[in-house]
Motif scaffolding. Structure first.
Motif, mmCIF file in Angstrom:
data_model
loop_
_atom_site.group_PDB
_atom_site.id
_atom_site.type_symbol
_atom_site.label_atom_id
_atom_site.label_comp_id
_atom_site.label_asym_id
_atom_site.label_seq_id
_atom_site.Cartn_x
_atom_site.Cartn_y
_atom_site.Cartn_z
ATOM 1 N N LYS A 158 13.881 6.201 8.926
ATOM 2 C CA LYS A 158 13.077 7.096 9.835
ATOM 3 C C LYS A 158 13.659 8.021 10.546
ATOM 4 O O LYS A 158 12.813 9.064 10.849
ATOM 5 C CB LYS A 158 12.148 5.980 10.720
ATOM 6 C CG LYS A 158 11.816 4.707 10.084
ATOM 7 C CD LYS A 158 10.685 4.566 9.205
ATOM 8 C CE LYS A 158 10.418 3.199 8.783
ATOM 9 N NZ LYS A 158 9.587 2.985 7.690
ATOM 10 N N TYR B 178 5.807 -7.056 11.718
ATOM 11 C CA TYR B 178 6.083 -6.562 10.551
ATOM 12 C C TYR B 178 6.197 -7.390 9.534
ATOM 13 O O TYR B 178 6.717 -8.682 9.596
ATOM 14 C CB TYR B 178 7.352 -5.458 10.599
ATOM 15 C CG TYR B 178 7.888 -4.756 9.415
ATOM 16 C CD1 TYR B 178 6.743 -4.303 8.521
ATOM 17 C CD2 TYR B 178 8.945 -5.110 8.914
ATOM 18 C CE1 TYR B 178 7.027 -3.541 7.459
ATOM 19 C CE2 TYR B 178 9.432 -4.423 7.826
ATOM 20 C CZ TYR B 178 8.302 -3.993 7.095
ATOM 21 O OH TYR B 178 8.751 -3.161 5.903
ATOM 22 N N ARG C 193 -4.352 -0.619 9.880
ATOM 23 C CA ARG C 193 -3.181 0.230 10.532
ATOM 24 C C ARG C 193 -3.081 1.533 9.633
ATOM 25 O O ARG C 193 -3.163 1.404 8.493
ATOM 26 C CB ARG C 193 -2.098 -0.540 10.434
ATOM 27 C CG ARG C 193 -0.830 0.158 11.159
ATOM 28 C CD ARG C 193 0.593 -0.276 10.601
ATOM 29 N NE ARG C 193 0.900 0.036 9.357
ATOM 30 C CZ ARG C 193 1.925 0.016 8.777
ATOM 31 N NH1 ARG C 193 2.892 -0.461 9.388
ATOM 32 N NH2 ARG C 193 2.432 0.435 7.651
ATOM 33 N N ASN D 52 6.213 -2.280 15.356
ATOM 34 C CA ASN D 52 5.419 -2.033 14.286
ATOM 35 C C ASN D 52 4.523 -3.483 14.020
ATOM 36 O O ASN D 52 5.152 -4.245 13.801
ATOM 37 C CB ASN D 52 6.146 -1.799 12.895
ATOM 38 C CG ASN D 52 5.644 -1.649 11.644
ATOM 39 O OD1 ASN D 52 4.295 -1.422 11.664
ATOM 40 N ND2 ASN D 52 6.417 -1.488 10.792
ATOM 41 N N TYR E 56 2.596 4.390 14.372
ATOM 42 C CA TYR E 56 1.285 3.779 13.735
ATOM 43 C C TYR E 56 0.225 3.558 14.692
ATOM 44 O O TYR E 56 0.636 3.371 15.949
ATOM 45 C CB TYR E 56 1.783 2.309 13.299
ATOM 46 C CG TYR E 56 2.917 2.187 12.309
ATOM 47 C CD1 TYR E 56 2.634 2.192 10.931
ATOM 48 C CD2 TYR E 56 4.394 1.915 12.526
ATOM 49 C CE1 TYR E 56 3.689 2.661 10.012
ATOM 50 C CE2 TYR E 56 5.293 1.863 11.639
ATOM 51 C CZ TYR E 56 5.134 2.233 10.476
ATOM 52 O OH TYR E 56 5.929 2.133 9.507
ATOM 53 N N GLN F 178 1.712 2.689 3.828
ATOM 54 C CA GLN F 178 3.183 2.526 3.864
ATOM 55 C C GLN F 178 3.692 3.684 4.614
ATOM 56 O O GLN F 178 3.564 4.725 4.421
ATOM 57 C CB GLN F 178 3.701 2.283 2.511
ATOM 58 C CG GLN F 178 5.053 1.614 2.704
ATOM 59 C CD GLN F 178 5.676 1.925 1.196
ATOM 60 O OE1 GLN F 178 5.059 2.211 0.152
ATOM 61 N NE2 GLN F 178 6.887 1.218 1.114
ATOM 62 N N GLY F 179 4.367 3.306 5.809
ATOM 63 C CA GLY F 179 5.107 4.272 6.695
ATOM 64 C C GLY F 179 6.330 5.129 6.108
ATOM 65 O O GLY F 179 7.367 4.426 6.264
ATOM 66 N N ILE G 196 1.706 -3.955 2.482
ATOM 67 C CA ILE G 196 1.833 -2.468 2.877
ATOM 68 C C ILE G 196 2.075 -1.756 1.793
ATOM 69 O O ILE G 196 1.610 -0.660 1.381
ATOM 70 C CB ILE G 196 3.155 -2.497 3.822
ATOM 71 C CG1 ILE G 196 2.655 -3.244 5.172
ATOM 72 C CG2 ILE G 196 3.468 -1.075 4.152
ATOM 73 C CD1 ILE G 196 3.758 -3.252 6.054
ATOM 74 N N ARG G 197 3.006 -2.431 0.895
ATOM 75 C CA ARG G 197 3.440 -1.677 -0.310
ATOM 76 C C ARG G 197 2.022 -1.715 -1.437
ATOM 77 O O ARG G 197 2.376 -0.752 -2.152
ATOM 78 C CB ARG G 197 4.810 -2.026 -0.752
ATOM 79 C CG ARG G 197 5.807 -1.980 -0.081
ATOM 80 C CD ARG G 197 7.241 -2.383 -0.152
ATOM 81 N NE ARG G 197 7.599 -3.447 0.329
ATOM 82 C CZ ARG G 197 7.970 -3.980 1.429
ATOM 83 N NH1 ARG G 197 7.908 -3.080 2.528
ATOM 84 N NH2 ARG G 197 8.491 -5.239 1.714
HETATM 85 N N1 GLN Z 1 8.005 0.245 7.740
HETATM 86 C C1 GLN Z 1 7.135 0.647 6.807
HETATM 87 C C2 GLN Z 1 5.801 0.151 7.065
HETATM 88 O O1 GLN Z 1 5.473 -0.679 7.878
HETATM 89 C C3 GLN Z 1 7.498 0.276 5.406
HETATM 90 C C4 GLN Z 1 8.631 0.046 5.092
HETATM 91 C C5 GLN Z 1 8.850 -0.209 3.659
HETATM 92 O O2 GLN Z 1 8.041 -0.708 3.008
HETATM 93 N N2 GLN Z 1 10.085 -1.156 3.481
HETATM 94 O O3 GLN Z 1 4.753 0.838 6.580
#
Ligand code: GLN
Length: 389
Positions: free
Chosen positions: A232, A121, A361, A170, A317, A33-34, A16-17
């Motif tokens: 959030k 997640y 996603r 998520n 998402y 990334q959310g 994600i990151r």
């Molecule tokens: N919850 C967010 C996601 O799923 C990201 C959270 C995070 O990177 N710490 O994208």
């Protein structure tokens, strides 16, 4: 040189990151990334400005500043159906990420089994590895992402000590119904297991769905470790403010883990965030209305483009079905999407235990302008059809 720990070789960095970094590389509209691209509430920012001069700037009490814990307990008590004691039932953590890790380390010894629903997640995989726990995955089957109670009971029967529950979920957007939560709760009681929740999207649940706190179900307060965050709810993901709420004997142990992991959450940010915790219900109603509009805008846009997608009941998402593109690797698809179409997404495979390359996603926690720009770019997604690999 001697090898580094086995622990670190058994999982990758967060995809994600990583996709945020890929998006930046190609100047893509980053829906991976959310996190929001709009400002937190003005009142919270005003408090932050005041805190700059008035402090505090030194450590708070390790488990959280008292005024923060009090405001949090006051906000959550009626929602969670339990009069939360701010002195003994709260740990303030560096985001829900630390809360979940601390919860896992509080509950599990190496070798203990933990049930994780799949898709999940991605942090939960790493959390189990870092705490030495062994995950047992139980599928949430698309399209409704329901679980089979018999399969779940089998997992408990294998001796699971805890279950991780992300609700609203998520990446699926599933909001567990009271009936489903009751099935989970009854099994947890029958097999004497803990439930570790991740409820960071508790305030983003679309009508007619409603959020039910696991801790509020009969007999569940004692065995639920409720984790959540302010990220959030107040659009402050960078502040890293999260928390654990649980019964005193659990919190006692969790505070020790937390103390040695991070000492404490940032004191000035806790102070400024108290303003948010004291908001009335109108704030949460307005937040939900905003996300309801964003969801409509984004899903309508996807429908217009004839891109098949899930419809989230909660959180922000959407899973897009990319099977028609014929990519073997959804990661490669996402890289092509960032580079050639200009939209950042997360490959669905990073959430599934099962071999799955059908989904990507996207999230819609963005301004209308950003969402429209993303939709405009996604209209060129079909160009990837010819480039299957
Ligand atoms: N919850 C967010 C996601 O799923 C990201 C959270 C995070 O990177 N710490 O994208």
């Amino acid at each position: 040189m001697r090898a580094l720990s086995k622990r670190t070789t058994s999982f990758t960095d967060s995809v994600i990151r990583r996709m945020t970094r890929v998006s930046m590389e190609y100047d893509a509209v980053n829906l991976s990334q959310g996190f929001p691209d709009f400002d937190p509430p003005r009142a919270i920012l005003d408090s932050l400005a005041a805190v700059a001069y008035d402090g505090p700037h030194q450590y708070a009490v390790t488990w959280g500043a008292l005024n923060f814990c009090e405001a949090l307990a006051q906000k959550q008590s009626p929602r969670m159906g339990h009069q939360i004691d701010p002195m003994t039932e709260v740990v303030v953590t560096c985001g829900s990420t630390e809360a979940m890790m601390a919860a896992m380390m509080t509950v599990c010894d190496p070798g203990d089994k933990v049930i994780v629903f799949s898709p999940f997640y991605e942090n939960y995989g790493a959390d189990t590895i870092l705490s030495g726990a062994e995950p047992i995955y139980v599928p949430l089957t698309p399209p409704a992402f329901t679980f089979d109670a018999a399969v779940l009971e089998d997992a408990f029967r294998k001796g699971a000590k805890a279950l991780v529950l992300c609700n609203p979920s998520n990446p699926t957007g599933k909001v567990f119904t009271p009936a489903e939560l009751t099935v989970i709760a009854e099994l947890a009681k029958k097999y004497d297991a803990y439930i570790i929740t991740d409820e960071v999207y508790e305030h983003i649940v679309y009508a007619p769905h409603a959020h039910t706190y696991m801790a509020s179900l009969p007999g569940m307060w004692e065995r639920t470790i409720s984790c959540s965050s302010l990220s959030k709810t107040y659009s402050i993901t960078g502040w890293r403010l999260g928390y654990i709420i649980a019964a005193p004997q659990i919190v006692d142990a969790a505070r020790k883990v937390h103390d040695f992991l991070t000492v404490g959450a940032p004191a000035p940010l806790m102070e400024a965030a108290v303003t948010g915790l004291c908001f009335g219900q109108d704030y949460y109603d307005a937040l939900l209305q905003t996300y309801t509009q964003k969801r409509a805008l984004f899903l309508d846009g996807l429908d217009r483009l004839r891109i098949p997608h899930t419809t989230p009941e909660g959180a922000y998402y959407v899973l897009l079905d990319i099977s028609e593109y014929g990519y073997e690797s959804d990661l490669e698809f996402c890289c092509a999407l960032a580079k050639d179409v200009g939209v950042g997404a997360v490959p669905g495979s990073s959430f599934f235990r099962e071999p799955e390359n059908r989904y990507i996603r996207l999230h819609f926690a963005k301004t209308e302008e950003t969402l429209n720009a993303a939709l405009e770019r996604l209209s060129r997604m079909k160009a990837l059809l010819g480039k299957r690999r």
